[in-house]
Each structure stands twice: as structure tokens, then as C-alpha cells.
Design an enzyme around this catalytic site. Sequence first.
Site, mmCIF file in Angstrom:
data_model
loop_
_atom_site.group_PDB
_atom_site.id
_atom_site.type_symbol
_atom_site.label_atom_id
_atom_site.label_comp_id
_atom_site.label_asym_id
_atom_site.label_seq_id
_atom_site.Cartn_x
_atom_site.Cartn_y
_atom_site.Cartn_z
ATOM 1 N N LYS A 53 0.865 -1.284 0.079
ATOM 2 C CA LYS A 53 -0.002 0.103 -0.136
ATOM 3 C C LYS A 53 0.662 1.189 -0.144
ATOM 4 C CE LYS A 53 -3.272 -2.133 3.085
ATOM 5 N NZ LYS A 53 -3.996 -1.942 4.350
ATOM 6 N N GLY A 54 2.070 1.307 0.618
ATOM 7 C CA GLY A 54 2.980 2.214 0.682
ATOM 8 C C GLY A 54 2.969 3.284 -0.372
ATOM 9 N N GLU B 283 8.034 2.530 -6.155
ATOM 10 C CA GLU B 283 8.120 2.033 -4.815
ATOM 11 C C GLU B 283 8.157 3.034 -3.794
ATOM 12 O OE1 GLU B 283 7.247 0.123 -2.563
ATOM 13 O OE2 GLU B 283 8.714 -1.594 -2.196
ATOM 14 N N ASP B 284 7.575 3.160 -2.475
ATOM 15 C CA ASP B 284 7.720 4.034 -1.466
ATOM 16 C C ASP B 284 9.293 4.344 -1.070
ATOM 17 O OD1 ASP B 284 7.394 1.531 -0.102
ATOM 18 O OD2 ASP B 284 6.009 2.461 1.167
ATOM 19 N N ASP C 254 14.656 -0.053 1.749
ATOM 20 C CA ASP C 254 15.410 -0.242 2.943
ATOM 21 C C ASP C 254 16.383 -1.371 2.910
ATOM 22 O OD1 ASP C 254 15.897 -0.340 5.642
ATOM 23 O OD2 ASP C 254 14.147 -1.479 6.265
ATOM 24 N N LYS D 149 16.740 4.148 2.174
ATOM 25 C CA LYS D 149 17.507 3.848 3.539
ATOM 26 C C LYS D 149 18.822 3.140 3.133
ATOM 27 C CE LYS D 149 14.194 3.579 7.180
ATOM 28 N NZ LYS D 149 13.725 2.504 7.856
ATOM 29 N N ASP E 241 2.989 3.671 6.697
ATOM 30 C CA ASP E 241 2.302 3.381 7.833
ATOM 31 C C ASP E 241 3.135 2.875 9.160
ATOM 32 O OD1 ASP E 241 3.138 0.831 6.834
ATOM 33 O OD2 ASP E 241 1.352 0.179 8.043
ATOM 34 N N ARG F 234 -0.664 6.991 7.023
ATOM 35 C CA ARG F 234 -0.585 6.900 5.664
ATOM 36 C C ARG F 234 -0.968 8.340 5.183
ATOM 37 N NH1 ARG F 234 0.904 1.828 4.104
ATOM 38 N NH2 ARG F 234 -0.027 0.224 5.021
HETATM 39 P P1 5GP Z 1 13.089 -3.693 2.359
HETATM 40 O O1 5GP Z 1 12.538 -5.144 1.909
HETATM 41 O O2 5GP Z 1 13.696 -2.832 1.161
HETATM 42 O O3 5GP Z 1 13.669 -4.023 3.621
HETATM 43 O O4 5GP Z 1 11.530 -3.095 2.881
HETATM 44 C C1 5GP Z 1 10.642 -2.297 1.941
HETATM 45 C C2 5GP Z 1 9.348 -2.258 2.415
HETATM 46 O O5 5GP Z 1 9.327 -1.982 3.985
HETATM 47 C C3 5GP Z 1 8.941 -0.840 2.000
HETATM 48 O O6 5GP Z 1 8.279 -1.106 0.804
HETATM 49 C C4 5GP Z 1 8.055 -0.349 3.057
HETATM 50 O O7 5GP Z 1 6.692 -0.922 2.896
HETATM 51 C C5 5GP Z 1 8.718 -0.907 4.330
HETATM 52 N N1 5GP Z 1 9.378 0.177 4.996
HETATM 53 C C6 5GP Z 1 10.718 -0.042 5.156
HETATM 54 N N2 5GP Z 1 11.232 0.865 5.868
HETATM 55 C C7 5GP Z 1 10.393 1.641 6.224
HETATM 56 C C8 5GP Z 1 10.016 2.985 6.987
HETATM 57 O O8 5GP Z 1 10.945 3.597 7.614
HETATM 58 N N3 5GP Z 1 8.589 3.031 7.335
HETATM 59 C C9 5GP Z 1 7.736 2.655 6.760
HETATM 60 N N4 5GP Z 1 6.380 2.978 7.361
HETATM 61 N N5 5GP Z 1 7.764 1.296 6.241
HETATM 62 C C10 5GP Z 1 9.038 1.097 5.710
#
Ligand code: 5GP
Length: 173
Positions: free
Chosen positions: A40-41, A95-96, A99, A127, A155, A161
Site C-alpha cells: 500500500k505504501g 516503490e515508496d 530499505d 534508506k 504507515d 498513511r
Molecule cells: P525492504 O525489503 O527494502 O527492507 O523493505 C521495503 C518495504 O518496507 C517498503 O516497501 C516499506 O513498505 C517498508 N519500510 C521500510 N522502511 C520503512 C519505514 O521507515 N517506514 C515504513 N512505514 N515502512 C518502511
Amino acid sequence: MVVGKPLLTVQQIQKRVAELAEEISRDYEGKEIIAIGILKGAFMFFSDIVRLIQIHTDIDFLNVSSYSKTESSGEIKIHSGLREEIKGRHVLLVEDIIDTGITIEHIKNMLLAKGPASLRICCLLDKKARRKADVRIDYKGFEIPDKYIVGYGLDYENKFRNLPYIATLKNNI
Ligand code: 5GP
């Protein structure tokens, strides 16, 4: 949990989103793309950026989750998949936040297996400090520090959100 200090204001976000849309429009000039929003992000970022992209853009969504509270579970769940065919098409994944990179890498590989003509990644927030998967980001909004953030689609337990800006989250106890 309460919302802490704003990290990115509405004005900063709007300016950067417009710049990204301009860059994308320039790069894909003369082509058609299919923009895929990761729910949803990314819903707010997606709706802002697609309306500023100046080339023909079809849209679709993937509904994916990988987080429980503030930590990535590492396990990616696809709640609903694509409705459009992407074989032979130019795909722009929107993508939002990236990380660890595990979610986007998983989605990228899943979509590449469907044979698109090209696939690029556009994300609002990076990040970088926590990266585990070495994934190339073609269009990036902002690099942010290793803090859990909410707002502008992001969120904490499905809350915050609808904040129009991006803020850190802090424990209020
Ligand atoms: P990854 O697989 O890159 O570790 O995570 C990506 C997903 O984790 C993003 O699409 C998002 O939904 C969530 N996410 C990662 N960091 C954050 C953050 O600081 N805040 C929020 N709300 N979601 C995050």
C-alpha cells in the site's frame, strides 16, 4: 507511537516528485510505459508522479507486504498480483521506500521472469544504510537516515498513511 519531527515537508516532496517525473518523461520520450505501484505504501507517491509524467502511461498495482510493525519480516507476501500483461513492455516499478532492498529485488525478479522489454525502479526514499540486496535504483527521490518514518503513504500498523508529509515516528512512553 506518535509522529515526531517532519523529515520531508509537502513542498520538498512536491518539488522532488516533479523533478523525477520530468526525468522519466525525458528518458522514455517516444515510448509508452506501464507504471506499477507497490501497495500500500506507494499509493500517494504513485498518484502524484503518474499525473506529472508526460508520456503515455498505463497503470497497474501489486499489493505486497513484508513488514510487521517496524521490522521487515523478510518474508514477502503478494496479496494481489498484476492484472495487465507486461511481456514486451517498458515497466516502471514505483516503490515508496527501499530499505534492505529484499522486497524490491524479489518483485523485480518476479517481473523480469515475465519478459518485459525493460524494467526500471523509481523509489521516493532510499534508506541506504540498511541495504542487503544490491539493487539498482534508476530514479530516486531522497536518501534518508536509518529511522522509521511514516506519512505520505507510509504507515505504522496501517496508521499515518494519510499524513501529507514524511515524519519520524517516536515512542510516546
Ligand atoms: P525492504 O525489503 O527494502 O527492507 O523493505 C521495503 C518495504 O518496507 C517498503 O516497501 C516499506 O513498505 C517498508 N519500510 C521500510 N522502511 C520503512 C519505514 O521507515 N517506514 C515504513 N512505514 N515502512 C518502511
